[in-house]
Design a protein around this motif. Structure first.
Motif, PDB file in Angstrom:
ATOM      1  N   ARG A  34       6.103  -7.922  -7.477  1.00 36.59           N
ATOM      2  CA  ARG A  34       6.797  -8.008  -6.186  1.00 36.59           C
ATOM      3  C   ARG A  34       6.619  -6.718  -5.410  1.00 36.59           C
ATOM      4  N   GLU A  35       6.770  -5.570  -6.081  1.00 32.43           N
ATOM      5  CA  GLU A  35       6.624  -4.274  -5.404  1.00 32.43           C
ATOM      6  C   GLU A  35       5.216  -4.087  -4.863  1.00 32.43           C
ATOM      7  N   ALA A  36       4.231  -4.700  -5.542  1.00 29.54           N
ATOM      8  CA  ALA A  36       2.841  -4.586  -5.098  1.00 29.54           C
ATOM      9  C   ALA A  36       2.533  -5.536  -3.946  1.00 29.54           C
ATOM     10  N   GLY A  37       3.483  -6.387  -3.584  1.00 31.94           N
ATOM     11  CA  GLY A  37       3.277  -7.287  -2.457  1.00 31.94           C
ATOM     12  C   GLY A  37       2.491  -8.542  -2.788  1.00 31.94           C
ATOM     13  N   VAL A  38       2.488  -8.927  -4.049  1.00 35.96           N
ATOM     14  CA  VAL A  38       1.751 -10.130  -4.442  1.00 35.96           C
ATOM     15  C   VAL A  38       2.445 -11.359  -3.862  1.00 35.96           C
ATOM     16  N   ASN A  39       1.663 -12.239  -3.254  1.00 39.33           N
ATOM     17  CA  ASN A  39       2.192 -13.497  -2.705  1.00 39.33           C
ATOM     18  C   ASN A  39       2.382 -14.483  -3.846  1.00 39.33           C
TER      19      ASN A  39
END
Length: 660
Positions: A34-39
């Motif tokens: 989530r922190e890495a911005g994964v969709n």
């Protein structure tokens, strides 16, 4: 699908909250994803593909590893062909180098997209997978369904193992993926062995590569794996066996170097593999051994040298008890409800909870009686979880949902070739799957008479024989049954066996109808609404008018109907407050039309018509009130016997008259 894991995943995606039952490693991976911005909802192929030049350089750098691993990947796909397995080799940057597929045309779109050279499995790009977890831990990792961070992998399972170079550093990752419904039970074991073999090949490229040399180097993995493992050469001589294998077969290390027939007193199935050079996966065997019957599931893998010549066989086996436990977990055959899940404070519910505790402390059979929708299976699960069998399986079978001609095979299982359409290796029945746990017969009143006699015999003898078989198997199962029918009347009508009734009705528990649970409707409404708000991240509330209508409804469908009504109203309410018009039409309209029929205190249906069951309740109540509770006068007034009136009062839960 595992509903519990689905709920945990949805809760995290909606609220960011981590359920305590989730493993620490997966929880950390989800947070990092989530922190890495994964969709979590869409995999973008273009963003996750490395550049052609980068892929070309990695292929050249790993050329030797690819040459070693390719034959192993091919062999794995051939052995697991029927499971539609895909095997991938990745570099240390988690870029796919080589892909081997069993059936390309049968793969789901997710696997077709991600299992291609150049696709990157890094956690920062596609979130939690077995491959990214393996790269972190350096251990065998298995991720299934909703354990994946991305929604597109929820129908997929993945197993990944590390491959080490001569300096004991991870040099590549070997992964096996497939559709979740085709999940292979011991793929992690097979891939772990393959990883050791590949690692050994890397270290010993210029040294002798014969099977006996490799087998000596497998000692570490042999000693730590719970599955039994045994290898033989082409002459049937045992070259290695691990501690688990020795325990299952009742042998010791002195068997190494001897022919397998000298160590076991049954015909070894592995000799047939040596003879026909064909292995098999997850085949069930029951053989008479030194210490009685040996019952296990086996996988036999032919082992070949670099030229493709067969040089021996690896036999992997586990006890049937381990297999059943694993299958029960995968299929959700476990009780998840406890007494704390039974919401209510009325006297009848408190008495039900008391009876659950009593039943849990004993191992006697239990009969749960109550109308449809009152939560009889929840009571059964709570009994299981309150007893000594709580760590065992909980298997439920609905006697009204299984076709008459299939119920016997479902209960008792069958041997291979028993009838047309039977599975190759046969199939265990519900009794076998529930061994050491609880078998719940829902709607037992719908069981055919001929099956009732067979069930009674099994319960009395505590053993069974599969259809088409001849070996009698002892069973250790606790029986809980439930019904919404009047079994006493069925006995009189000769549609239910009296002897079976007394066998299952040792402890009797009544599941009260919702209309008799004073004060519990509000508690249930609040509980159900809180759950929907938690799942969807909302804060909806129910208006006083809507709550008043729900309180006055008689709930012929009981808690199940209430749950349906609350969910419907929640969905219909676009704003924060749930109003009367958001309730199901059958309730809102009937309660509105019923204002001129207050003397009945019953909801009306279809232009003012009530159900037969409701009319019977009204008649009994009015008769008893008219004669001030005199059972003899009331039964005469109703035209039924005094005993029948008692039974009906007990069934509909008129507590004030049941103890006259």
């Amino acid at each position: 699908m595992d509903k519990n894991k689905k709920f945990i995943w949805e809760m995290f995606q909606n609220t960011g909250s981590i359920d305590g039952s989730l493993s620490e490693n997966i929880a950390k991976s989800w947070i990092h994803s989530r922190e890495a911005g994964v969709n979590p909802n869409k995999i973008c192929l273009e963003k996750n593909m490395v550049r052609d030049g980068q892929l070309k350089n990695s292929l050249h750098k790993n050329k030797k590893i690819i040459q070693i691993v390719k034959p192993v990947m091919k062999e794995l796909c051939e052995q697991f062909e029927e499971y539609k397995l895909t095997v991938t080799l990745l570099d240390t940057d988690l870029c796919v180098l080589v892909v081997q597929k069993s059936h390309d045309e049968l793969l789901c779109n997710t696997l077709k997209i991600s299992n291609r050279p150049g696709f990157c499995y890094s956690e920062e790009k596609i979130g939690t997978t077995a491959i990214s977890m393996c790269a972190k831990t350096g251990k065998v990792e298995t991720i299934s369904g909703y354990e994946h961070y991305c929604r597109e992998y929820h129908d997929v399972f993945c197993v990944a193992v590390p491959i080490y170079d001569e300096n004991n550093n991870i040099c590549s990752i070997l992964g096996g993926t497939g559709i979740l419904k085709n999940k292979v039970s011991n793929l992690d074991t097979i891939l772990a062995i393959s990883s050791k073999m590949i690692t050994n090949n890397i270290k010993m490229q210029n040294v002798e590569r014969e099977l006996d040399t490799k087998s000596n180097l497998y000692g570490i993995i042999f000693d730590t794996i719970s599955d039994g493992m045994l290898t033989v050469n082409m002459e049937g001589i045992i070259t290695s066996v691990n501690p688990a294998g020795m325990q299952i077969l009742g042998i010791d290390k002195s068997c190494i170097g001897k022919h397998i027939t000298e160590s076991v007193d049954f015909e070894p199935t592995i000799l047939e593999v040596i003879k026909n050079r064909k292995g098999y996966i997850d085949r069930e065997f029951r053989l008479e051994g030194k210490n009685g019957m040996i019952h296990f599931v086996k996988t036999a893998i032919p082992m070949k040298d670099e030229r493709g010549n067969m040089i021996g066989c690896l036999d992997v086996f586990r006890s049937i008890t381990q297999v059943k436990s694993m299958v029960n977990k995968l299929t959700g055959a476990q009780a998840k409800y406890t007494i704390s899940n039974i919401i209510g404070k009325c006297n009848s519910i408190q008495n039900t909870k008391k009876m659950i505790k009593i039943a849990g402390r004993n191992d006697s059979t239990v009969l749960i009686q109550g109308e449809s929708g009152t939560g009889k299976e929840i009571i059964a699960q709570a009994i299981h979880n309150h007893g000594i069998r709580k760590n065992g399986p909980f298997i439920a079978i609905n006697c009204s949902a299984i076709p008459r001609d299939l119920i016997e095979s479902e209960l008792f299982g069958y041997e291979k070739g028993s009838f047309t359409g039977a599975l190759k290796g046969g199939r265990p029945g519900k009794f076998e799957m529930a061994h050491g746990g609880t078998l719940f017969f829902d709607e037992i009143g719908d069981m055919p008479l001929d099956m009732q006699s067979k069930l009674l015999r099994v319960l009395q003898q505590k053993s069974l024989v599969r259809i088409g078989g001849f070996k009698e198997m002892a069973i250790d199962v606790r029986i809980i049954a439930a019904t919404n029918k009047n079994l006493d009347e069925m006995i009189k009508e000769k549609s239910f066996r009296e002897d079976l009734y007394y066998r299952i009705n040792v402890i009797n528990i009544v599941s009260p109808p919702l209309r008799e649970r004073e004060g519990d409707i509000d508690l249930l409404i609040d509980y159900m609404l809180r759950r929907h708000n938690l799942i969807n991240g909302t804060h909806k509330v129910i208006s006083d008018k809507a709550r008043e209508i729900l309180d006055k409804w008689e709930w012929p469908g009981n808690v199940r109907e209430l749950e349906n009504a609350v969910e419907y109203a929640y969905c219909m309410a676009e704003d924060k407050e749930i109003l009367p018009e958001h309730l199901p039409n059958r309730i809102f309209n009937a309660m509105t039309k019923g204002q001129n029929n207050k003397s009945f205190n019953m909801p009306l249906y279809n232009n003012g018509v009530i159900t037969i069951k409701q009319a019977e309740i009204i008649a009994i109540k009015h008769a008893l009130n008219h004669v001030n509770g005199n059972m003899t006068k009331a039964s005469k007034m109703l035209g039924i016997g005094r005993t029948t009136l008692y039974e009906k009062i007990h069934k509909i839960g008129l507590i004030e008259y049941s103890n006259e």
